[in-house]
Design a protein around this motif. Structure first.
Motif, PDB file in Angstrom:
ATOM      1  N   PHE A   1       0.831  -1.205   0.000  1.00  0.00           N
ATOM      2  CA  PHE A   1       0.000   0.000   0.000  1.00  0.00           C
ATOM      3  C   PHE A   1       0.870   1.262   0.000  1.00  0.00           C
ATOM      4  N   ASP A   2       1.905   1.257   0.837  1.00  0.00           N
ATOM      5  CA  ASP A   2       2.782   2.425   0.943  1.00  0.00           C
ATOM      6  C   ASP A   2       3.550   2.673  -0.354  1.00  0.00           C
ATOM      7  N   SER A   3       3.997   1.585  -1.000  1.00  0.00           N
ATOM      8  CA  SER A   3       4.742   1.759  -2.254  1.00  0.00           C
ATOM      9  C   SER A   3       3.851   2.332  -3.349  1.00  0.00           C
ATOM     10  N   ASN A   4       2.548   2.000  -3.327  1.00  0.00           N
ATOM     11  CA  ASN A   4       1.626   2.566  -4.318  1.00  0.00           C
ATOM     12  C   ASN A   4       1.418   4.058  -4.097  1.00  0.00           C
ATOM     13  N   LYS A   5       1.578   4.494  -2.851  1.00  0.00           N
ATOM     14  CA  LYS A   5       1.485   5.932  -2.566  1.00  0.00           C
ATOM     15  C   LYS A   5       2.751   6.664  -2.997  1.00  0.00           C
ATOM     16  N   LYS A   6       3.879   5.967  -2.933  1.00  0.00           N
ATOM     17  CA  LYS A   6       5.181   6.603  -3.138  1.00  0.00           C
ATOM     18  C   LYS A   6       5.653   6.561  -4.578  1.00  0.00           C
ATOM     19  N   TYR A   7       5.382   5.435  -5.283  1.00  0.00           N
ATOM     20  CA  TYR A   7       5.895   5.257  -6.644  1.00  0.00           C
ATOM     21  C   TYR A   7       4.732   5.110  -7.625  1.00  0.00           C
ATOM     22  N   ASP A   8       4.739   5.962  -8.650  1.00  0.00           N
ATOM     23  CA  ASP A   8       3.657   5.911  -9.622  1.00  0.00           C
ATOM     24  C   ASP A   8       3.664   4.610 -10.422  1.00  0.00           C
ATOM     25  N   PHE A   9       4.868   4.115 -10.785  1.00  0.00           N
ATOM     26  CA  PHE A   9       4.904   2.904 -11.609  1.00  0.00           C
ATOM     27  C   PHE A   9       4.557   1.657 -10.807  1.00  0.00           C
ATOM     28  N   ALA A  10       4.528   1.776  -9.459  1.00  0.00           N
ATOM     29  CA  ALA A  10       4.095   0.639  -8.645  1.00  0.00           C
ATOM     30  C   ALA A  10       2.596   0.396  -8.825  1.00  0.00           C
ATOM     31  N   LYS A  11       1.854   1.440  -9.144  1.00  0.00           N
ATOM     32  CA  LYS A  11       0.409   1.317  -9.324  1.00  0.00           C
ATOM     33  C   LYS A  11       0.041   0.477 -10.537  1.00  0.00           C
ATOM     34  N   GLU A  12       1.014   0.226 -11.414  1.00  0.00           N
ATOM     35  CA  GLU A  12       0.749  -0.569 -12.612  1.00  0.00           C
ATOM     36  C   GLU A  12       0.856  -2.067 -12.342  1.00  0.00           C
ATOM     37  N   LEU A  13       1.297  -2.442 -11.131  1.00  0.00           N
ATOM     38  CA  LEU A  13       1.564  -3.846 -10.829  1.00  0.00           C
ATOM     39  C   LEU A  13       0.558  -4.410  -9.836  1.00  0.00           C
TER      40      LEU A  13
END
Length: 326
Positions: free
Chosen positions: A191-203
């Motif tokens: 959850f935190d990585s999706n807040k921090k990195y935009d390209f994490a939201k693609e995974l």
């Protein structure tokens, strides 16, 4: 054996891709004198038994273990500023190495103990645990009396842990639960990585290891600088209820920052993970049941497969009942 397993550095001039793959993934060390503080060093020796010896022909030792061909041909690779030869090569299969571009150690097993181990492991059944419960009392002389008969209960469990907490016997349970790391896991850190990195939201969660590395010391996902990894989620049987439907969603949902986001679809927050699965069309047919059986068929025993089949039939019947008009 030499047709399948290699333990040498290939010729850089003949096949540069092959050479680079061995250089990046299949070289151990440096350790020993060159790097005495290497993690593999225990009591001033390499726990992985490197460096090996140069041999011109593959053989077996007195105990039946293979000694792979490692010729002193002058070929080396540089790792952390140290030149390493074939004595530091981890045995590998050329086809698998070039196909997956990952560290894949391949060993030759030709002992009856290997078959015995595999047979025992496949048929060992569910894990077991001994749980201890006891209550001390006092006699008429105020001496402590322990009922040893009621002290132990033999228990059996079937579960897949998603987050574990380590604590000492004398730790206060409130202090343990109040630790900041209790609420920090690979899953919640997603959850935190999706807040921090935009390209994490693609995974989706299952694909996080392909682009990120889990840092155990700080319990965070960090962008992967090099290499490649395949993600895996713990197997959950269809009869496990909500946790099974959560696992289904983790294969498709991208970019959530909390549990409500996982249960959301097209602007609607559904009350359960199961409802969210239905909304996404994941449970409109028998695909999830077929996927569960196919996945279990790779490692499950025949008895467990029969049990799983019964659970699937039961769950499918419940699903049909829910879809019938009142």
């Amino acid at each position: 054996m030499d047709k399948f397993i290699f333990a040498e550095i290939p010729d850089k001039e003949v096949d540069i891709d092959y050479y680079k793959a061995v250089e990046e993934f299949m070289i151990h060390g440096p350790c020993g004198i060159e790097r005495p503080k290497s993690p593999c060093m225990v009591n001033k020796r390499c726990s992985k038994h490197f460096l090996k010896k140069f041999v011109d022909v593959s053989t077996w030792d007195d105990d039946g273990y293979p000694i792979y061909k490692r010729r002193d041909n002058g070929k080396t690779v540089e790792k952390n500023g140290v030149q390493l030869d074939s004595r530091y090569v981890v045995p590998y299969n050329r086809y698998l190495l070039l196909k997956y571009k990952a560290h894949i150690n391949v060993e030759w097993c030709n002992q009856y103990r290997s078959i015995k181990y595999l047979f025992k492991y496949v048929n060992k059944g569910n894990d077991m645990v001994t749980a201890e419960f006891y209550k001390s009392t006092t006699d008429e002389r105020s001496n402590e009396v322990v009922d040893e008969i009621n002290m132990y209960y033999y228990c059996r469990y079937v579960s897949a842990y998603f987050q574990y907490v380590v604590f000492e016997d004398d730790d206060c349970i409130e202090n343990v639960l109040n630790r900041s790391t209790v609420n920090q896991s690979m899953f919640t850190a997603w959850f935190d990585s999706n807040k921090k990195y935009d390209f994490a939201k693609e995974l989706p969660y299952i694909d996080m290891p392909t682009k990120f590395v889990w840092k155990k010391d700080i319990r965070e996902w960090h962008p992967r600088q090099r290499g490649f990894a395949i993600g895996q989620i713990f197997y959950v049987p269809p009869g496990s209820g909500e946790i099974y439907y959560l696992r289904c969603l983790l294969n498709v949902v991208r970019g959530p920052t909390n549990f409500e986001d996982i249960k959301s679809y097209k602007g609607v927050i559904y009350p359960t993970f199961r409802d969210a699965c239905y909304a996404r069309g994941l449970l409109d047919d028998d695909k999830e049941y077929i996927d569960a059986i196919n996945e279990a068929s790779h490692w499950s025993t025949a008895q467990s497969m029969w049990k799983l089949y019964g659970v699937v039939l039961h769950e499918r019947a419940l699903a049909v009942d829910l879809l019938l008009p009142l």
